[in-house]
Design an enzyme around this catalytic site. Structure first.
Site, short mmCIF file in Angstrom:
data_model
loop_
_atom_site.label_atom_id
_atom_site.label_comp_id
_atom_site.label_asym_id
_atom_site.label_seq_id
_atom_site.Cartn_x
_atom_site.Cartn_y
_atom_site.Cartn_z
N HIS A 1 0.84 -1.20 0.00
CA HIS A 1 0.00 0.00 0.00
C HIS A 1 0.87 1.26 0.00
CE1 HIS A 1 -3.22 2.78 1.45
NE2 HIS A 1 -2.20 3.30 2.12
N GLU A 2 1.87 1.30 0.90
CA GLU A 2 2.74 2.49 0.99
C GLU A 2 3.53 2.71 -0.30
OE1 GLU A 2 2.65 4.67 3.36
OE2 GLU A 2 1.18 3.52 4.48
N HIS B 1 1.64 4.41 -3.05
CA HIS B 1 1.65 5.87 -3.05
C HIS B 1 2.80 6.40 -3.92
CE1 HIS B 1 -1.56 6.60 -0.27
NE2 HIS B 1 -1.01 5.90 0.70
N GLU C 1 -5.73 7.09 -0.87
CA GLU C 1 -5.72 5.88 -0.04
C GLU C 1 -6.43 4.73 -0.74
OE1 GLU C 1 -4.03 5.37 2.76
OE2 GLU C 1 -3.23 7.39 2.46
#
Length: 467
Positions: free
Chosen positions: A327-328, A331, A407
């Site tokens: 997920h990070e 970004h 997100e």
């Protein structure tokens, strides 16, 4: 009545408009918080749609924790707004400026040494803020966080940390401010361009050095040991061409049992930082729950140990950590970091441009008690903090909306890497570990949540079966 208001000089109109808008924002925030507190008070049972992902005990713990935090926020917010209003009404800003002038005069520096007086003023203002905020910070840490099992600090550690933070902040703030004021003074008609470029350079330098030189002053960073987790992280980073150079574990457990993970660095020098509380096999909180080696232990002590062990935060297993990092890294891969930097710098340039247009307006200074002088630092404070406040509120809301969108996109990226199931369970664990309350008032959520509520994220990830 209307005639008497219209007869007020422009500086009074400005002053009362600033004060009125400040209280309008406060009342709006208080109303939103009231709506959310009503949710905390009335939602006492796990909603049906959450029954498979959250047990009633955790639900009740999170409800009480968030209710305590909301009540605390109400009183601290009321104090802060009242304090700010009294400072404005009683001429606190010009008074502190005069005190700074008196102190610099004792050093043989006259009014022409405006930058020196500005630095003294800034030191006094930040010291006042630190002192008045200390009781609230103490209560939050040693009453609310302690009550709900998050605080890991001693009073001595807390106070030492607060002093260290103040000193480090001054070591950065004062030189940067002095150079910024000097640039504005000598920059001529295009000073706002030079000031913007300077703040851009400072922000890039601070982002670059923070984790290597500043953060280690407060927390211990150690390289992630060689093993399966590190190998898998490096492989995942390589699969998306993320230029990873190091993976660190930060000892966040000495402050709090809250968990987190982030990456930093520019260009080909990226690093990942994992909180030890995030790692199921690494967290001291889990290790401290293990039974002691010596068998001689009273039944009462054993019972207490079992209770403490039950309350320890579980963290995430390795596949779940990889999903969180997916997920990070999403970004980064999707350009969210660059987009945020661009938005920030466009906003900074716009604000400096408007500052250049407004700094010559004497009525702005007169409105806040500066009738005989127009200090540049005071101009920055008045324009950026007070005059721009409506724009800042609107921008903050827009960035919150954008953040939620980012997100969802980062979650989708992790899903595309085949980590939907692991991210699904990781989000549930992190929500449980941090006692996040999964039910939110729609208006409160829309205005405040930079991350989507848990249930929305789980729904977006799709129908993933859980054990």
């Amino acid at each position: 009545m209307l005639d008497s208001v219209s007869d007020l000089p422009l500086d009074r109109h400005i002053f009362y408009a600033v004060l009125g808008f400040s209280w309008t924002v406060y009342l709006w925030e208080a109303y939103l918080s009231y709506r959310q507190r009503r949710i905390y008070r009335t939602t006492t049972h796990v909603p049906h749609e959450l029954s498979k992902i959250m047990d009633s005990e955790t639900f009740e713990k999170s409800r009480l924790y968030q209710l305590d935090k909301s009540n605390f926020s109400f009183w601290s917010g009321l104090y802060s707004e009242t304090e700010g209003t009294l400072i404005l009404l009683m001429g606190g800003i010009p008074f502190l400026w005069a005190v700074a002038g008196t102190l610099t005069a004792r050093l043989g520096l006259g009014p022409e040494y405006e930058i020196s007086q500005s630095l003294v003023f800034l030191t006094l203002a930040t010291l006042f803020s630190a002192i008045t905020g200390l009781p609230w910070s103490l209560y939050n840490t040693f009453v609310i966080e302690e009550k709900h099992g998050f605080n890991q600090q001693t009073l001595g550690f807390f106070l030492k940390d607060a002093v260290k933070k103040f000193v480090v902040t001054q070591c950065i703030l004062l030189p940067v401010t002095s150079l910024l004021l000097y640039i504005i003074k000598i920059g001529g008609d295009y000073f706002f361009i030079y000031a913007w470029l300077f703040t851009l350079a400072v922000s890039l330098v601070l982002v670059t050095i923070y984790a290597d030189y500043i953060a280690p002053l407060f927390d211990k960073f150690t390289p992630l040991p060689e093993g399966e987790l590190k190998t898998d992280i490096e492989a995942m980073a390589k699969s998306i061409s993320f230029p990873l150079t190091k993976v660190y574990v930060v000892e966040g457990s000495k402050r709090s049992s809250h968990s987190n993970a982030y990456f930093y660095g520019f260009f080909k020098n990226k690093r990942i930082v994992l909180f030890d509380t995030l790692l199921e096999d690494y967290s001291p909180l889990n290790k401290s729950g293990e039974p002691p080696a010596e068998p001689a232990e009273s039944e009462e002590a054993s019972s207490e140990a079992r209770v403490k062990s039950k309350n320890k935060k579980q963290g995430c297993n390795n596949p779940e950590i990889l999903a969180v990092l997916g997920h990070e890294l999403g970004h980064w891969k999707l350009g969210h970091t660059v987009k945020n930097i661009l938005i920030s710098q466009m906003n900074s340039f716009l604000c400096f441009s408007l500052f250049a247009a407004l700094i010559g307006r004497t009525e702005l200074f007169v409105a806040f008690g500066f009738t005989d002088s127009q200090p540049t630092l005071i101009g920055l404070m008045i324009i950026f903090q007070f005059i721009f406040s409506p724009y800042n509120e609107l921008l903050s809301f827009c960035l919150t909306v954008l953040s939620r969108r980012f997100e969802f996109q980062a979650d989708a990226f992790a899903r595309g890497m085949g980590k939907a199931s692991e991210l699904y369970s990781a989000l549930i664990k992190l929500n449980k570990d941090n006692l996040g309350f999964p039910v939110a008032d729609w208006l409160f959520s829309m205005w405040h949540y930079s991350h989507p509520p848990l249930l929305e994220r789980l729904v977006a990830l799709g129908n993933v079966k859980q054990d």
